[in-house]
Write a protein that holds these residues in place. Structure first.
Motif, mmCIF file in Angstrom:
data_model
loop_
_atom_site.group_PDB
_atom_site.id
_atom_site.type_symbol
_atom_site.label_atom_id
_atom_site.label_comp_id
_atom_site.label_asym_id
_atom_site.label_seq_id
_atom_site.Cartn_x
_atom_site.Cartn_y
_atom_site.Cartn_z
ATOM 1 N N VAL A 42 -6.789 16.078 -1.326
ATOM 2 C CA VAL A 42 -7.133 14.744 -0.814
ATOM 3 C C VAL A 42 -6.253 13.701 -1.494
ATOM 4 C CG1 VAL A 42 -8.965 13.014 -0.662
ATOM 5 C CG2 VAL A 42 -9.470 15.415 -0.170
ATOM 6 N N MET A 43 -6.036 13.854 -2.792
ATOM 7 C CA MET A 43 -5.165 12.945 -3.540
ATOM 8 C C MET A 43 -3.769 12.923 -2.940
ATOM 9 S SD MET A 43 -2.404 13.055 -5.876
ATOM 10 C CE MET A 43 -2.434 14.781 -6.199
ATOM 11 N N ALA A 44 -3.220 14.077 -2.626
ATOM 12 C CA ALA A 44 -1.873 14.138 -2.053
ATOM 13 C C ALA A 44 -1.840 13.474 -0.677
ATOM 14 C CB ALA A 44 -1.408 15.592 -1.960
ATOM 15 N N GLN A 45 -2.897 13.641 0.085
ATOM 16 C CA GLN A 45 -2.983 12.995 1.395
ATOM 17 C C GLN A 45 -3.001 11.467 1.247
ATOM 18 O OE1 GLN A 45 -6.690 13.557 3.511
ATOM 19 N NE2 GLN A 45 -5.662 13.394 5.490
ATOM 20 N N LEU A 46 -3.807 10.967 0.328
ATOM 21 C CA LEU A 46 -3.863 9.513 0.117
ATOM 22 C C LEU A 46 -2.533 8.961 -0.375
ATOM 23 C CD1 LEU A 46 -7.316 8.682 -1.455
ATOM 24 C CD2 LEU A 46 -6.275 7.636 0.549
ATOM 25 N N GLN A 47 -1.898 9.671 -1.265
ATOM 26 C CA GLN A 47 -0.603 9.217 -1.762
ATOM 27 C C GLN A 47 0.404 9.145 -0.615
ATOM 28 O OE1 GLN A 47 1.381 11.650 -4.714
ATOM 29 N NE2 GLN A 47 2.248 9.826 -5.659
ATOM 30 N N ALA A 48 0.392 10.109 0.277
ATOM 31 C CA ALA A 48 1.295 10.092 1.432
ATOM 32 C C ALA A 48 0.985 8.921 2.359
ATOM 33 C CB ALA A 48 1.202 11.413 2.196
ATOM 34 N N ILE A 49 -0.290 8.627 2.560
ATOM 35 C CA ILE A 49 -0.665 7.476 3.393
ATOM 36 C C ILE A 49 -0.079 6.204 2.804
ATOM 37 C CG2 ILE A 49 -2.602 6.010 4.085
ATOM 38 C CD1 ILE A 49 -4.259 8.618 4.434
ATOM 39 N N PHE A 50 -0.255 5.994 1.506
ATOM 40 C CA PHE A 50 0.257 4.772 0.888
ATOM 41 C C PHE A 50 1.784 4.740 0.872
ATOM 42 C CE2 PHE A 50 -4.082 4.256 -0.617
ATOM 43 C CZ PHE A 50 -4.257 2.910 -0.346
ATOM 44 N N ARG A 51 2.409 5.877 0.648
ATOM 45 C CA ARG A 51 3.882 5.927 0.688
ATOM 46 C C ARG A 51 4.411 5.545 2.068
ATOM 47 N NH1 ARG A 51 8.022 7.309 -3.180
ATOM 48 N NH2 ARG A 51 6.855 7.281 -5.117
ATOM 49 N N SER A 52 3.649 5.813 3.118
ATOM 50 C CA SER A 52 4.089 5.440 4.465
ATOM 51 C C SER A 52 3.854 3.960 4.753
ATOM 52 C CB SER A 52 3.387 6.302 5.513
ATOM 53 O OG SER A 52 2.025 5.962 5.617
ATOM 54 N N LEU A 53 2.912 3.329 4.061
ATOM 55 C CA LEU A 53 2.599 1.917 4.302
ATOM 56 C C LEU A 53 3.454 0.958 3.470
ATOM 57 C CD1 LEU A 53 -1.301 2.159 4.399
ATOM 58 C CD2 LEU A 53 0.224 1.719 6.341
ATOM 59 N N VAL A 54 3.803 1.339 2.267
ATOM 60 C CA VAL A 54 4.493 0.432 1.343
ATOM 61 C C VAL A 54 5.849 -0.067 1.850
ATOM 62 C CG1 VAL A 54 5.600 0.351 -0.938
ATOM 63 C CG2 VAL A 54 3.236 1.109 -0.716
ATOM 64 N N PRO A 55 6.693 0.742 2.479
ATOM 65 C CA PRO A 55 7.986 0.215 2.917
ATOM 66 C C PRO A 55 7.884 -0.973 3.879
ATOM 67 C CG PRO A 55 8.052 2.588 2.927
ATOM 68 C CD PRO A 55 6.621 2.192 2.674
ATOM 69 N N ALA A 56 6.739 -1.149 4.536
ATOM 70 C CA ALA A 56 6.555 -2.289 5.435
ATOM 71 C C ALA A 56 6.287 -3.576 4.662
ATOM 72 C CB ALA A 56 5.409 -2.008 6.401
ATOM 73 N N ALA A 57 6.129 -3.481 3.331
ATOM 74 C CA ALA A 57 5.898 -4.636 2.450
ATOM 75 C C ALA A 57 4.699 -5.469 2.897
ATOM 76 C CB ALA A 57 7.151 -5.498 2.326
ATOM 77 N N ILE A 58 3.649 -4.786 3.350
ATOM 78 C CA ILE A 58 2.452 -5.509 3.743
ATOM 79 C C ILE A 58 1.600 -5.807 2.512
ATOM 80 C CG2 ILE A 58 2.413 -4.620 6.096
ATOM 81 C CD1 ILE A 58 0.380 -2.573 5.289
ATOM 82 N N PRO A 59 0.778 -6.838 2.558
ATOM 83 C CA PRO A 59 -0.056 -7.183 1.397
ATOM 84 C C PRO A 59 -1.006 -6.043 1.022
ATOM 85 C CG PRO A 59 -0.049 -8.962 3.015
ATOM 86 C CD PRO A 59 0.624 -7.787 3.662
ATOM 87 N N PRO A 60 -1.334 -5.930 -0.262
ATOM 88 C CA PRO A 60 -2.196 -4.833 -0.716
ATOM 89 C C PRO A 60 -3.531 -4.731 0.023
ATOM 90 C CG PRO A 60 -1.126 -5.818 -2.594
ATOM 91 C CD PRO A 60 -0.780 -6.680 -1.405
ATOM 92 N N ALA A 61 -4.202 -5.842 0.294
ATOM 93 C CA ALA A 61 -5.505 -5.762 0.975
ATOM 94 C C ALA A 61 -5.360 -5.161 2.364
ATOM 95 C CB ALA A 61 -6.149 -7.146 1.054
ATOM 96 N N GLU A 62 -4.313 -5.530 3.062
ATOM 97 C CA GLU A 62 -4.080 -4.974 4.397
ATOM 98 C C GLU A 62 -3.717 -3.491 4.309
ATOM 99 O OE1 GLU A 62 -1.100 -5.541 8.227
ATOM 100 O OE2 GLU A 62 -1.326 -7.213 6.814
ATOM 101 N N ALA A 63 -2.922 -3.124 3.321
ATOM 102 C CA ALA A 63 -2.545 -1.719 3.150
ATOM 103 C C ALA A 63 -3.772 -0.866 2.846
ATOM 104 C CB ALA A 63 -1.508 -1.574 2.037
ATOM 105 N N VAL A 64 -4.671 -1.364 2.012
ATOM 106 C CA VAL A 64 -5.879 -0.604 1.675
ATOM 107 C C VAL A 64 -6.799 -0.507 2.897
ATOM 108 C CG1 VAL A 64 -7.947 -0.546 0.219
ATOM 109 C CG2 VAL A 64 -5.722 -1.078 -0.792
ATOM 110 N N THR A 65 -6.913 -1.583 3.667
ATOM 111 C CA THR A 65 -7.724 -1.550 4.882
ATOM 112 C C THR A 65 -7.194 -0.505 5.862
ATOM 113 O OG1 THR A 65 -8.373 -3.873 4.636
ATOM 114 C CG2 THR A 65 -8.535 -2.931 6.845
#
Length: 169
Positions: free
Chosen positions: A60-83
């Motif tokens: 599950v940890m690896a899955q979550l890390q992959a989700i965040f790695r896919s969101l970060v390059p868009a430089a979206i704010p942290p609250a939106e990325a977590v949502t």
């Protein structure tokens, strides 16, 4: 799993980041990541803890890390990325697991945006004072429609933020 962790110390000017991790067993649900997308979006840092232990929690940890790695390059704010991550996580994760985490984005001017999804407080250590920043939302994986908020702090030279998991407490 150790290869998923960033280097023990990273300099991403003007920021200096340090990591210390000791797993309780051969695999763990704790995770940490640092990403500097290089598009002027600052440096993102992530620390989390998946419920449970062992192989299931580490997957599950690896899955979550992959989700965040896919969101970060868009430089979206942290609250939106977590949502967004929470919605994906609720749709595709093992329903017996949830995760607490802190996602932060440090800007070049000293501002740090922090979104704390049910994690232990972030410690803020200044030159003359100390404090803590509490959670701003529920853990990921509990409610798919949860919205998350961020807090913004401005760090002066020499100030520190300390993120940790419940293994420390």
């Amino acid at each position: 799993q150790g290869r998923l962790l960033p280097a023990r110390s990273l300099d991403v000017p003007p920021w200096r980041l340090a990591l210390h991790s000791v797993a309780a067993g051969p695999v763990s649900g704790d995770f940490c990541d640092v990403v500097a997308p290089g598009n002027g979006g600052g440096v993102y840092f992530l620390l989390g803890d998946v419920s449970g232990k062992g192989v299931a929690a580490s997957l599950v940890m690896a899955q979550l890390q992959a989700i965040f790695r896919s969101l970060v390059p868009a430089a979206i704010p942290p609250a939106e990325a977590v949502t967004r991550a929470n919605r994906l996580f609720c749709d595709f994760a093992i329903h017996t697991h949830y995760s607490t985490l802190v996602l932060g984005r440090a800007h070049h001017d000293g501002r740090v945006e922090l979104c704390n999804a049910g994690h232990v407080p972030v410690l803020w250590l200044g030159r003359t004072s100390a404090g803590h920043l509490d959670a701003t939302g529920m853990p990921l994986g509990m409610f798919g429609e949860s919205e998350y908020a961020a807090q913004t702090v401005r760090l002066a030279e020499g100030d520190r933020l300390v993120l940790y998991t419940d293994g420390v407490t």
